[in-house]
Design an enzyme around this catalytic site. Structure first.
Site, PDB file in Angstrom:
ATOM      1  CB  CYS A   1      -2.299   0.643   9.066  1.00  0.00           C
ATOM      2  SG  CYS A   1      -1.174   0.533   7.682  1.00  0.00           S
TER       3      CYS A   1
ATOM      4  CG  HIS B   1      -2.121  -0.770   1.162  1.00  0.00           C
ATOM      5  ND1 HIS B   1      -2.830  -1.154   2.290  1.00  0.00           N
ATOM      6  CD2 HIS B   1      -2.810  -1.275   0.109  1.00  0.00           C
ATOM      7  CE1 HIS B   1      -3.883  -1.865   1.931  1.00  0.00           C
ATOM      8  NE2 HIS B   1      -3.890  -1.964   0.611  1.00  0.00           N
TER       9      HIS B   1
END
Length: 283
Positions: free
Chosen positions: A277, A176
């Site tokens: 996150c 990501h």
């Protein structure tokens, strides 16, 4: 009056059930995650976020979906007065069921939920990061490049003028964008805007794009990137980040003027994430 920052979090424990697949390169030890340490980290991050003046909002944890702990992937929050979110659509079956719980929470909390077309992979705030009126979109391991066009169209339909810049990820460890790329807004007085990024994560064209940006940049070593040094949360001049970087924390504090607070994220890393996150700025 300046609007207060609101941070969404999910009070999970990262206890992966048997049969839960390895969906990123960091998950070899996913079945040995210590729940006590995860809860300690969660409480520590909440205390710091609150101390820095942000309001905490919680989405209920669903035991069958341990990766809801990484709530950044719930969707992409759109800027502006309206509360709007582009809902995520996950690549791996292990996370696909999270989507319904995110939709429910957003709708119950006054958000307009925007869906991309069925079958389009998009993993929310982990893959797409705002800097001013530019949306940087990391593709390659989860969402493919053609998701870029769907995002552009969704922003157009939302009457939101934005420049969407795709960046190809080139190393599976950094699956990501938020594992290797993080802009910070300075206050214009004691701190300036700066982009923290790990060159190891990107292909040549992406590196050329990053080099052309009109922002100060900090290149992060492979060693510091691998402790998820880039995956930090900035609130004003305060940065909450993973403990263990060799150079990054020192540079941010001593060369760039930010206040750095390090937290031991070793257990969280077994799930493939870190501080950023765990949090989603919904303000």
């Amino acid at each position: 009056m300046k609007k207060r920052t609101e941070i969404l979090m999910c009070p999970g424990d990262l206890q992966y059930p048997e049969g839960y697949g390895k969906i990123n390169e960091w998950m070899d030890e996913r079945h040995s995650v210590g729940s006590f340490m995860v809860k300690w980290v969660y409480r520590k991050v909440i205390k710091l976020v609150s101390f820095f003046g942000a309001d905490i909002k919680l989405i209920p944890f669903q035991k069958e979906y341990p990766d809801m702990f990484f709530v950044r992937n719930a969707g992409l929050i759109l800027p502006g007065e309206k509360r709007r979110v582009i809902l995520s659509s996950f690549k791996h079956k292990e996370r696909q069921g999270e989507r319904d719980f995110y939709r429910k929470w957003f709708e119950e909390n006054g958000f307009e939920v925007i869906d991309l077309p069925v079958g389009v992979i998009f993993e929310g705030g982990g893959e797409a990061i705002w800097y001013k009126n530019t949306l940087f979109f990391g593709h390659g391991f989860r969402a493919p490049i053609n998701t870029t066009n769907h995002i552009r169209y969704a922003l157009y339909k939302a009457n939101l003028e934005a420049n969407v810049v795709p960046l190809k990820l080139n190393d599976e460890r950094f699956y990501h964008l938020d594992t290797a790329f993080m802009p910070i807004y300075g206050d214009g007085e004691t701190t300036e805007d700066v982009l923290v990024y790990a060159p190891i994560a990107f292909d040549i064209e992406a590196l050329k794009t990053i080099a052309a940006l009109s922002i100060k940049r900090i290149e992060v070593s492979e060693e510091d990137a691998c402790v998820f040094g880039c995956n930090f949360l900035a609130i004003g001049n305060n940065i909450i980040m993973a403990k263990g970087t060799k150079n990054l924390a020192y540079k941010l504090q001593n060369f760039y003027g930010f206040n750095v607070y390090e937290v031991d994220m070793a257990e969280i890393k077994k799930g493939g994430g870190s501080v950023y996150c765990m949090t989603l700025n919904i303000s």
